[in-house]
Structures are given as structure tokens and as C-alpha cells.
Design a protein around this motif. Structure first.
Motif, PDB file in Angstrom:
ATOM      1  N   PRO A 168       0.723  -1.294   0.188  1.00 45.49           N
ATOM      2  CA  PRO A 168       0.069   0.080  -0.101  1.00 45.49           C
ATOM      3  C   PRO A 168       0.724   1.383   0.079  1.00 45.49           C
ATOM      4  O   PRO A 168       0.341   2.247  -0.433  1.00 45.49           O
ATOM      5  N   ASP A 169       1.886   1.016   0.755  1.00 44.14           N
ATOM      6  CA  ASP A 169       2.904   2.553   0.448  1.00 44.14           C
ATOM      7  C   ASP A 169       3.701   2.815  -0.560  1.00 44.14           C
ATOM      8  O   ASP A 169       4.403   3.667  -0.919  1.00 44.14           O
ATOM      9  N   GLY A 170       3.478   1.596  -1.614  1.00 42.10           N
ATOM     10  CA  GLY A 170       4.330   1.827  -2.904  1.00 42.10           C
ATOM     11  C   GLY A 170       5.895   1.514  -3.012  1.00 42.10           C
ATOM     12  O   GLY A 170       6.569   1.851  -3.824  1.00 42.10           O
ATOM     13  N   ARG A 171       6.222   1.247  -1.813  1.00 46.72           N
ATOM     14  CA  ARG A 171       7.853   1.048  -1.752  1.00 46.72           C
ATOM     15  C   ARG A 171       8.249  -0.602  -2.103  1.00 46.72           C
ATOM     16  O   ARG A 171       9.571  -0.512  -2.174  1.00 46.72           O
ATOM     17  N   HIS A 172       7.493  -1.480  -1.868  1.00 48.17           N
ATOM     18  CA  HIS A 172       7.920  -2.605  -2.170  1.00 48.17           C
ATOM     19  C   HIS A 172       7.238  -3.467  -3.126  1.00 48.17           C
ATOM     20  O   HIS A 172       5.828  -3.328  -3.461  1.00 48.17           O
ATOM     21  N   LEU A 232      -2.733 -12.345  -6.664  1.00 44.96           N
ATOM     22  CA  LEU A 232      -2.128 -11.546  -5.329  1.00 44.96           C
ATOM     23  C   LEU A 232      -2.578 -10.221  -5.469  1.00 44.96           C
ATOM     24  O   LEU A 232      -2.699  -9.482  -6.211  1.00 44.96           O
ATOM     25  N   ALA A 233      -3.121  -9.869  -4.350  1.00 42.42           N
ATOM     26  CA  ALA A 233      -3.717  -8.510  -4.073  1.00 42.42           C
ATOM     27  C   ALA A 233      -3.883  -8.104  -2.458  1.00 42.42           C
ATOM     28  O   ALA A 233      -4.152  -8.912  -1.842  1.00 42.42           O
ATOM     29  N   PHE A 234      -3.557  -6.944  -2.177  1.00 42.76           N
ATOM     30  CA  PHE A 234      -3.768  -6.169  -1.023  1.00 42.76           C
ATOM     31  C   PHE A 234      -5.214  -5.708  -0.870  1.00 42.76           C
ATOM     32  O   PHE A 234      -5.798  -5.055  -1.835  1.00 42.76           O
ATOM     33  N   ALA A 235      -5.822  -6.034   0.207  1.00 45.24           N
ATOM     34  CA  ALA A 235      -7.090  -5.553   0.762  1.00 45.24           C
ATOM     35  C   ALA A 235      -6.749  -4.188   1.322  1.00 45.24           C
ATOM     36  O   ALA A 235      -5.868  -3.814   1.622  1.00 45.24           O
TER      37      ALA A 235
END
Length: 380
Positions: A168-172, A232-235
Motif C-alpha cells: 500500500p505504501d508503494g515501496r515494495h 495476489l492482491a492487497f485488501a
């Protein structure tokens, strides 16, 4: 009572209410039937040769990959612009050009990531590459493409995985790597196959990974014990969810947590294609069991967790494409690591990928040649 479990019946399938200390087996949604009535209208926008993945850009256009080795820049009206400079891929069976994803900073960097199986001995290797998406007068191209991660050792058959997700923070960047039909590799900590990897955006290894001090494959590994992870996905709550195809039965939806081992091929909710039985998760509590599995299988492919405005009642739901099920499947989460199938709609075609457009429309691609790009909107 059987093995510490009270057996209940609900919604036409068996649910196990665990006694204290019992090991969770998850919910089997495999016997659900698809509904022919859908709450959405499906519009065919364009056609492709065996399309594999969709990635939206900030301006509402999308990149669509074709497994034989092509990428198109596509408008929501269906205008297709071929993207030049796509690398050579080993396109056969399940292998070829796979996922595409726009970098979290695409608006300023125009960086995109792709995965594919590159030609090589023994079946080649899954690779992750990044490039700049260049655009000119009615033309587009991948520029300055470089491979930033490569499967080691090379080789294998199908089941490459190759799904990309950003935290979510776009760093990884998180990357799934399938077992390439070599099951034992999923339990080898020094083999990249059968893993979920966590990388920096340049492909380097984050220093806060579970085994970062170990170096090599171990340092990049976030989780292990996976078979063929194609979703693969973040909720919205920050949880990372993955689905993977089981063998003869036992497709899984897993909550991905750092350092855990999900058990393949030691345990499974399916069995070998030869018919020999694989021990179930309950027999080996050191392995993490799926909260939701399918037996019979759905052959899950592609996954998006909905956060749009067009279908407000579905916010937070996961949408999964079913290949063998020929269906679109909606899964809900309980916030405590549990999941259940809520809806299954008959799409009459194998569904390869699912994406959410900027306006909240759902977009699907069919696993066919030609395979259609579909836009789903509420059926008023």
C-alpha cells in the motif's frame, strides 16, 4: 464430535467449528454452483490472442499482455496500440508473457514491470523486468528494459506464477513464483520456485525481510510452500491475499504473512493426479492452512480486490477469475483472516484476469484466442 470438531451444515456445504486448540482447515466452496443471472451488464470492448493480464494506467488506459508475446496499450473504447520492444518469450503451454503492472510512481516515472518465461535450457526461467513506457505519434514502446530478478536455478515446465503486487505504501514489490511442476522446489529455501518474494522496486532485497541476513534466495523470500499462484492482491485493510491452483482438488485462497510456510507439496486439500493421497493440513499444524479452498477446483486466475464506486455493496470483496469454472467469483472477508465465497456467476468462458477501472467498472479478459476484453457495469 470428530477430532475435536463439531460438524454443522450451512449453505449446502460442511463447516467445521473448531474446538480449542484444533487446527483450522478452512471452508470448502468447491460445491457452489454458478448463477446464470448476473447483477451486471457485460460489454465486449476488444479482442486479443490469448490475453493474460490487465494493468490500468493513471489516465484510464490499460496495458494488456498476450501470452504469445505482445503488449497493447488500450483505451476504454477498445482502441489498441501495439507496444514495441517486447522481449522474446518462451511461449508454450502455460508459459509465455505473463503479468504487467504500472509502478506506483508511474505518473512521474512511466515505469512498468512485466513478467515472462524467457527462452533457455530445461524450460527457461521466470523473469521480472522493468522498463519505461515511451509514447510517440501513434506509437508506444518499452524503453531501457532490464531484468531485475530471475528464477534460480532455471528450468521447469508450466506453473510459472509471475504475479506482481505493490504494497500500500508503494515501496515494495511482491512477486509470485510457481513451482514449475517441480513440487519439491517449493520446500527448498535456496530455490526461488514455489515462493512469494518481496523486493525493492529496483529488484534489490529489503533489509527488513524475514531472512534478510541470510542472503540469496532466503533473503528475498516472504513466504514458501506454494504451487501455482496466479492471484495476489492487497485488501483495503492492508492484508495480502493469494490464490493458487491445487493439484487434483484443493485450489487455495491464503492470507499471506511474512515467514510462513503454506505446505506444498507436503500437505494439500487435493491429491496427486495419479490418485495417491496427499496429507491434509490438519495433519501438519506447522504449515499454514487456507481459510478458503475449492474442491472441486475452479482453477483460479487473476484477482482484484474491489475499492471502486460503481458497485458500493462490493467494496472490500475479492473478484477471482475461474478458468475451469468459467466463472467470475466474489469472495468476502471477515476481517479476522477468514474468507468465504459469496457469489459465482457463469461467464461461459475461461476468465484469465480481473481488474478494477478508475470509475469502478470491473474488467475481465477471457483465456481464449480470440479472448475478449469485457467491461462490467451495474445492470440497471
Amino acid at each position: 464430535m470428530i477430532a475435536g470438531r463439531h460438524i454443522l451444515t450451512a449453505l449446502g456445504f460442511t463447516v467445521f467449528a473448531l474446538a480449542p486448540g484444533a487446527h483450522a482447515q478452512g471452508v470448502n466452496a468447491g460445491d457452489r454452483e454458478a448463477s446464470g443471472e448476473t447483477p451486471f451488464a457485460a460489454e465486449a470492448v476488444a479482442e486479443f490472442d490469448t490475453p493474460w493480464a490487465i494493468a490500468f494506467l493513471p489516465d484510464g488506459r490499460m496495458l494488456v499482455t498476450e501470452k504469445p508475446g505482445a503488449i497493447f496499450l488500450v483505451t476504454q473504447e477498445g482502441t489498441k496500440t501495439p507496444v514495441a520492444n517486447v522481449p522474446d518469450v518462451a511461449a508454450s503451454g502455460q508459459n509465455g508473457l505473463l503479468d504487467v503492472a504500472a509502478s506506483p510512481d508511474f505518473a512521474s516515472s512511466r515505469t512498468v514491470y512485466i513478467t515472462y518465461v524467457e527462452p533457455g535450457s530445461g524450460g527457461g526461467s521466470l523473469v521480472l523486468a522493468r522498463a519505461t513506457l515511451g509514447e510517440g505519434d501513434r506509437a508506444a514502446a518499452l524503453e531501457n528494459l532490464s531484468v531485475i530478478w530471475r528464477q534460480e536455478p532455471q528450468g521447469g515446465r508450466g506453473q510459472p506464477g509471475g504475479i506482481i503486487a505493490f504494497d500500500p505504501d508503494g515501496r515494495h514489490l511482491f512477486l509470485t513464483s510457481g513451482d514449475r511442476m517441480l513440487p519439491k522446489t517449493a520446500q527448498d529455501p535456496d530455490d526461488t520456485r514455489g515462493k512469494v518474494l518481496r523486493l525493492n522496486l529496483d529488484g534489490s532485497t529489503p533489509d527488513d525481510n524475514p531472512q534478510s541476513a541470510e542472503g540469496g534466495v532466503r533473503a528475498q523470500t516472504w513466504t514458501m510452500g506454494h504451487r501455482n499462484p496466479y492471484g495476489l492482491a492487497f485488501a483495503p485493510d492492508g492484508k495480502l491475499w493469494l490464490h493458487e491452483m491445487g493439484p487434483r482438488g484443493g485450489d487455495e485462497l491464503n492470507l499471506i504473512e511474512p515467514g510462513k510456510n503454506y505446505g506444498w507439496p507436503v500437505v494439500s486439500n487435493g491429491d496427486n493426479y495419479s490418485g495417491t493421497r496427499i496429507p491434509r493440513h490438519a495433519t501438519r499444524p506447522e504449515f499454514t492452512a487456507p481459510p478458503l479452498y475449492w474442491n472441486p477446483v475452479i482453477a483460479p486466475a487473476g484477482m482484484a480486490i474491489y475499492d471502486g464506486a460503481m458497485f458500493p455493496a462490493w467494496r472490500g470483496s475479492a473478484f477471482i477469475g475461474g478458468l475451469s469454472a468459467m466463472a467470475l467469483i466474489r469472495v468476502t472477508f471477515d476481517g479476522n483472516g477468514g474468507a468465504d465465497e459469496a457469489d459465482r456467476w457463469d461467464m461461459e468462458e475461461r476468465i484469465r484476469d480481473v481488474a478494477v477501472g478508475p470509475d469502478g467498472a470491473l474488467w475481465l479478459i477471457e483465456d481464449n484466442s480470440p479472448g475478449r476484453l469485457l467491461r462490467l457495469t451495474p445492470d440497471d
